[in-house]
Motif scaffolding. Structure first.
Motif, PDB file in Angstrom:
ATOM      1  N   ALA A 267       4.970 -64.472 -41.354  1.00 42.69           N
ATOM      2  CA  ALA A 267       6.123 -65.263 -40.920  1.00 42.69           C
ATOM      3  C   ALA A 267       6.905 -64.604 -39.793  1.00 42.69           C
ATOM      4  CB  ALA A 267       7.051 -65.519 -42.105  1.00 42.69           C
ATOM      5  N   THR A 268       6.633 -63.329 -39.513  1.00 42.99           N
ATOM      6  CA  THR A 268       7.415 -62.610 -38.508  1.00 42.99           C
ATOM      7  C   THR A 268       6.961 -62.891 -37.083  1.00 42.99           C
ATOM      8  OG1 THR A 268       7.460 -60.839 -40.162  1.00 42.99           O
ATOM      9  CG2 THR A 268       8.469 -60.372 -38.049  1.00 42.99           C
ATOM     10  N   LYS A 269       5.753 -63.410 -36.902  1.00 44.95           N
ATOM     11  CA  LYS A 269       5.224 -63.589 -35.551  1.00 44.95           C
ATOM     12  C   LYS A 269       6.173 -64.341 -34.623  1.00 44.95           C
ATOM     13  CE  LYS A 269       1.275 -65.394 -32.944  1.00 44.95           C
ATOM     14  NZ  LYS A 269       2.135 -66.105 -31.975  1.00 44.95           N
ATOM     15  N   PRO A 270       6.670 -65.529 -34.986  1.00 43.59           N
ATOM     16  CA  PRO A 270       7.569 -66.220 -34.047  1.00 43.59           C
ATOM     17  C   PRO A 270       8.882 -65.483 -33.833  1.00 43.59           C
ATOM     18  CG  PRO A 270       7.461 -67.381 -36.139  1.00 43.59           C
ATOM     19  CD  PRO A 270       6.389 -66.346 -36.178  1.00 43.59           C
ATOM     20  N   HIS A 271       9.339 -64.715 -34.819  1.00 45.81           N
ATOM     21  CA  HIS A 271      10.557 -63.913 -34.648  1.00 45.81           C
ATOM     22  C   HIS A 271      10.347 -62.846 -33.578  1.00 45.81           C
ATOM     23  CE1 HIS A 271      12.859 -65.498 -38.070  1.00 45.81           C
ATOM     24  NE2 HIS A 271      11.722 -65.504 -38.738  1.00 45.81           N
ATOM     25  N   LEU A 272       9.238 -62.139 -33.671  1.00 47.44           N
ATOM     26  CA  LEU A 272       8.963 -61.076 -32.712  1.00 47.44           C
ATOM     27  C   LEU A 272       8.773 -61.639 -31.309  1.00 47.44           C
ATOM     28  CD1 LEU A 272       6.502 -58.948 -34.862  1.00 47.44           C
ATOM     29  CD2 LEU A 272       8.927 -58.496 -34.436  1.00 47.44           C
ATOM     30  N   ASP A 273       8.043 -62.738 -31.199  1.00 49.83           N
ATOM     31  CA  ASP A 273       7.864 -63.375 -29.893  1.00 49.83           C
ATOM     32  C   ASP A 273       9.201 -63.836 -29.325  1.00 49.83           C
ATOM     33  OD1 ASP A 273       5.130 -62.988 -30.034  1.00 49.83           O
ATOM     34  OD2 ASP A 273       4.696 -65.010 -30.765  1.00 49.83           O
ATOM     35  N   ALA A 274      10.046 -64.401 -30.186  1.00 52.61           N
ATOM     36  CA  ALA A 274      11.361 -64.872 -29.743  1.00 52.61           C
ATOM     37  C   ALA A 274      12.238 -63.711 -29.295  1.00 52.61           C
ATOM     38  CB  ALA A 274      12.035 -65.643 -30.872  1.00 52.61           C
ATOM     39  N   LEU A 275      12.218 -62.624 -30.050  1.00 54.82           N
ATOM     40  CA  LEU A 275      13.029 -61.455 -29.689  1.00 54.82           C
ATOM     41  C   LEU A 275      12.571 -60.858 -28.364  1.00 54.82           C
ATOM     42  CD1 LEU A 275      13.350 -59.885 -33.236  1.00 54.82           C
ATOM     43  CD2 LEU A 275      15.254 -60.674 -31.814  1.00 54.82           C
ATOM     44  N   ALA A 276      11.267 -60.902 -28.104  1.00 55.16           N
ATOM     45  CA  ALA A 276      10.768 -60.424 -26.820  1.00 55.16           C
ATOM     46  C   ALA A 276      11.315 -61.290 -25.686  1.00 55.16           C
ATOM     47  CB  ALA A 276       9.240 -60.432 -26.814  1.00 55.16           C
ATOM     48  N   GLU A 277      11.383 -62.595 -25.908  1.00 54.96           N
ATOM     49  CA  GLU A 277      11.929 -63.494 -24.888  1.00 54.96           C
ATOM     50  C   GLU A 277      13.435 -63.311 -24.720  1.00 54.96           C
ATOM     51  OE1 GLU A 277      10.902 -67.586 -25.213  1.00 54.96           O
ATOM     52  OE2 GLU A 277       8.738 -67.226 -25.271  1.00 54.96           O
ATOM     53  N   LEU A 278      14.098 -62.852 -25.758  1.00 54.10           N
ATOM     54  CA  LEU A 278      15.551 -62.672 -25.719  1.00 54.10           C
ATOM     55  C   LEU A 278      15.955 -61.300 -25.193  1.00 54.10           C
ATOM     56  CD1 LEU A 278      16.536 -64.367 -29.099  1.00 54.10           C
ATOM     57  CD2 LEU A 278      17.159 -65.171 -26.810  1.00 54.10           C
ATOM     58  N   LYS A 279      14.997 -60.509 -24.751  1.00 60.94           N
ATOM     59  CA  LYS A 279      15.306 -59.183 -24.227  1.00 60.94           C
ATOM     60  C   LYS A 279      16.361 -59.285 -23.137  1.00 60.94           C
ATOM     61  CE  LYS A 279      13.119 -55.084 -22.225  1.00 60.94           C
ATOM     62  NZ  LYS A 279      11.843 -54.479 -21.741  1.00 60.94           N
ATOM     63  N   GLY A 280      17.377 -58.449 -23.237  1.00 66.58           N
ATOM     64  CA  GLY A 280      18.484 -58.523 -22.302  1.00 66.58           C
ATOM     65  C   GLY A 280      19.631 -59.354 -22.809  1.00 66.58           C
ATOM     66  N   ARG A 281      19.383 -60.112 -23.878  1.00 68.37           N
ATOM     67  CA  ARG A 281      20.439 -60.910 -24.502  1.00 68.37           C
ATOM     68  C   ARG A 281      20.648 -60.510 -25.958  1.00 68.37           C
ATOM     69  NH1 ARG A 281      18.292 -66.731 -23.372  1.00 68.37           N
ATOM     70  NH2 ARG A 281      16.350 -65.654 -22.906  1.00 68.37           N
ATOM     71  N   VAL A 282      19.567 -60.197 -26.660  1.00 68.55           N
ATOM     72  CA  VAL A 282      19.625 -59.676 -28.026  1.00 68.55           C
ATOM     73  C   VAL A 282      18.734 -58.448 -28.077  1.00 68.55           C
ATOM     74  CG1 VAL A 282      19.140 -60.122 -30.462  1.00 68.55           C
ATOM     75  CG2 VAL A 282      20.034 -61.963 -29.012  1.00 68.55           C
ATOM     76  N   ALA A 283      19.260 -57.341 -28.562  1.00 65.66           N
ATOM     77  CA  ALA A 283      18.496 -56.098 -28.609  1.00 65.66           C
ATOM     78  C   ALA A 283      17.890 -55.907 -29.997  1.00 65.66           C
ATOM     79  CB  ALA A 283      19.394 -54.909 -28.264  1.00 65.66           C
ATOM     80  N   VAL A 284      16.769 -55.226 -30.059  1.00 65.37           N
ATOM     81  CA  VAL A 284      16.115 -54.898 -31.320  1.00 65.37           C
ATOM     82  C   VAL A 284      16.316 -53.414 -31.596  1.00 65.37           C
ATOM     83  CG1 VAL A 284      13.948 -54.834 -32.596  1.00 65.37           C
ATOM     84  CG2 VAL A 284      14.413 -56.723 -31.012  1.00 65.37           C
ATOM     85  N   SER A 285      17.060 -53.108 -32.653  1.00 62.35           N
ATOM     86  CA  SER A 285      17.318 -51.702 -32.971  1.00 62.35           C
ATOM     87  C   SER A 285      16.114 -51.048 -33.623  1.00 62.35           C
ATOM     88  CB  SER A 285      18.536 -51.584 -33.893  1.00 62.35           C
ATOM     89  OG  SER A 285      18.317 -52.269 -35.113  1.00 62.35           O
TER      90      SER A 285
END
Length: 345
Positions: free
Chosen positions: A17-35
């Motif tokens: 279930a994490t696949k779309p989350h990770l892809d989305a977070l990659a697209e949000l780079k610069g707007r939402v950071a992954v700690s």
């Protein structure tokens, strides 16, 4: 659009279930950071690090203690949620959690109450609400353009092969809390309730077909009365090969709206028609993750804004209790064979 990172999110659980989350977070780079990311099987976390460049946490305790982490995305199996949410809430970390909230209505209520007591923003991942066609349908319903709602029909004719249920715990009460209702149909049922308002009573049939060997139901059918006076039906299954797009039909006094997958068609009584959206996968076939990450991207970004502005998540934990209450009622009615009331939440 957000021009700089609002929050730093950790990701807990790196299963399917994490696949779309990770892809989305990659697209949000610069707007939402992954700690950072964490998984109990560390090799999965290292693989994600190699692909996306996200840091790896060694433990849940490390996430809870990290001053640079504002919130967590929890995508673990449902039976792990309560413990993790309690740990993160105690540390002041906001929570965006995959559906369902928990395996039972009472356990879901406990999680929601815990987050509220600790002042934690709790959001639930019901990404179907973020599709363009679903957003347009919401506007039409709320504006009254469809007229008074009379009839609702939700159809989820999906497919999962036996290999899907052969994964340890999948479709079990102990891990998942149920079958097709709480694991698949919950998305369409949540979207339905966001348009119709609360359900009042349910008369249901649930069963496991000969196509699957599993502990819980792969088929559910229910008649529903809604608080607003409308009536409706739900048919949900993972036994329809090769799987079809889900369909939600709202019949109003002024128009009928048909939401099929990502496409909306509205036919007004005066002869006008409207079409919105585009064809896209929804995970109804052999590949449960065959859909784009756009909906998750918008959902995660909204969660970031909610935390930044101290506002509510798009789908709060408390709002998500409504679909849990409906699933609980369908399950109880299916087991007893009688009409039951939907618990008010």
């Amino acid at each position: 659009m957000i021009e700089k990172p609002l929050i730093r999110l950790a990701v807990v659980g790196l299963g399917m279930a994490t696949k779309p989350h990770l892809d989305a977070l990659a697209e949000l780079k610069g707007r939402v950071a992954v700690s950072g990311v964490f998984n109990r099987t560390r090799s999965k976390a290292v693989a994600v690090q190699e692909k996306f460049g996200f840091p790896v946490f060694d433990s849940l305790e490390a996430i809870a203690a990290d001053a640079g982490t504002d919130g967590v995305i929890i995508a673990t199996p449902p039976n792990q949620r309560s413990e993790i949410v309690a740990q993160m809430a105690a540390a002041g970390k906001h929570v965006l959690m995959e559906k369902p909230v928990e395996r039972t209505l009472s356990a879901a209520q406990d999680i929601v109450a815990l987050c509220e007591v600790n002042g934690i923003t709790l959001g639930i991942v019901f990404q179907h609400r973020f599709r363009q066609a679903a957003r347009r349908l919401k506007i039409l319903v709320d504006s009254g353009e469809l007229g008074d709602l009379a009839l609702v029909r939700a159809e989820i004719p999906w497919w999962r092969d036996q290999a899907y249920y052969d994964v340890a715990g999948r479709g079990s009460l102990e891990r998942d809390g149920g079958g097709v209702l709480i694991s698949q149909a919950i998305h369409v049922l949540d979207l339905m309730l966001s348009l119709t308002g609360p359900a009042l009573t349910v008369q249901a049939l649930t069963a496991t077909t000969r196509l699957h060997k599993m502990e819980t139901e792969d088929f559910a059918a229910a008649g529903i009365r809604f608080e607003n006076g409308a009536v409706g039906s739900v048919v949900a299954t993972t036994a329809t090969y090769p799987g079809e797009e889900e369909r939600l039909v709202l019949d109003g006094t002024k128009a009928t709206a048909v939401l099929k997958g990502g496409q909306l068609t509205v036919t007004w009584r005066d002869g006008r028609t409207e079409s919105v959206g585009e064809a896209s996968g929804t995970g109804g076939g052999a590949d449960p993750m065959a859909f784009p990450c756009d909906w998750h991207r918008d959902l995660i970004e909204q969660f970031a804004v909610a935390i930044s502005e101290n506002g509510p998540a798009a789908v709060s934990g408390r709002e998500a209790l409504r679909v849990h209450a409906l699933i609980d009622a369908i399950t109880r009615s299916g087991q007893s064979g009688v009409q039951v009331d939907v618990e008010s939440v």
